[in-house]
Design a protein around this motif. Structure first.
Motif, PDB file in Angstrom:
ATOM      1  N   SER A 193       0.856  -1.196   0.000  1.00  0.00           N
ATOM      2  CA  SER A 193       0.000   0.000   0.000  1.00  0.00           C
ATOM      3  C   SER A 193       0.888   1.241   0.000  1.00  0.00           C
ATOM      4  N   ASP A 198      -2.229   2.563   3.391  1.00  0.00           N
ATOM      5  CA  ASP A 198      -2.283   1.435   4.323  1.00  0.00           C
ATOM      6  C   ASP A 198      -3.144   1.764   5.542  1.00  0.00           C
ATOM      7  N   THR A 201      -6.360   0.423   3.945  1.00  0.00           N
ATOM      8  CA  THR A 201      -6.393  -0.986   3.528  1.00  0.00           C
ATOM      9  C   THR A 201      -6.152  -1.947   4.691  1.00  0.00           C
TER      10      THR A 201
END
Length: 222
Positions: A193, A198, A201
């Motif tokens: 990511s 991130d 995600t």
């Protein structure tokens, strides 16, 4: 709802204030940023015990806008760079809000708590280890290192075992196997990511993993 919002503002306002004080006393932005990251994740995991879901959702969405503006204007130098739109700072509260919407219910919020913890702690450890000791970077994603990902996996693995055995009540054997799988999946997602995504995600993946586990192994109504 007003009382809930006051609690959230006090908690996160306190984290930001302490972070900025540390920054003004010479603590490196790497540490102050990760300090805020880790404490914010832990605080988010504890919110269901103190506030209602709708209050957390509202504060998360509004908080993303306010944080993005303050960092962009340079008012929070211990968290972000002046004049730079920090995707990670904005994604953090948005990721938590989306996870709250998906995984926080009136009867169960374990998947949300796991998502918040996985966002806060393993990512912070990975950032510090990767920046200080990382030397073997992914070819395509040069800002992420194998050392940082290994630190992420180790933190996620042991934290998952603790969470699954104490919070969910799963046996140690199942918890270890699932923690290894979850740690590996989340470490890969964090590693690929880019640009701070991130923060969105990782918690979404973490929440989905524990939500699926609860559906499979634990008799609860979600």
């Amino acid at each position: 709802m007003i009382f809930d919002i006051a609690i959230i503002l006090a908690v996160y306002g306190g984290i930001v204030c302490v972070t900025e004080i540390l920054g003004r006393h010479g603590v490196l932005i790497l540490l102050t940023r990760k300090y805020a990251h880790a404490l914010s994740g832990v605080a988010a995991a504890l919110l269901p015990f103190a506030v209602e879901k709708n209050s957390a959702l509202a504060c998360g969405i509004v908080g993303a806008i306010i944080l993005g503006f303050l960092v962009l204007k340079g008012y929070l130098p211990a968290i972000g760079s002046h004049g730079v739109f920090d995707v990670g700072v904005v994604m953090f509260p948005l990721g938590l809000s989306l996870c709250a919407f998906l995984f926080w219910s009136d009867t169960n919020f374990l998947a949300y708590q796991y998502a918040a913890l996985m966002l806060g702690l393993p990512d912070a450890v990975a950032g510090i280890v990767g920046t200080r000791y990382g030397g073997n970077f992914f070819k395509r994603y040069s800002t992420k290192s194998f050392e940082g990902s290994a630190a992420f996996f180790a933190t996620a693995f042991f934290l998952s075992i603790f969470f699954l055995t104490t919070g969910v009540g799963i046996s140690l054997g199942i918890a270890v196997a699932y923690a290894a799988l979850a740690g590996l999946i989340l470490a890969v997602i964090e590693g690929v990511s880019r640009w701070g995504t991130d923060n969105l995600t990782v918690p979404l993946a973490a929440g989905t993993l524990v939500f699926s586990l609860l559906k499979t192994f634990v008799t609860v109504v979600l």
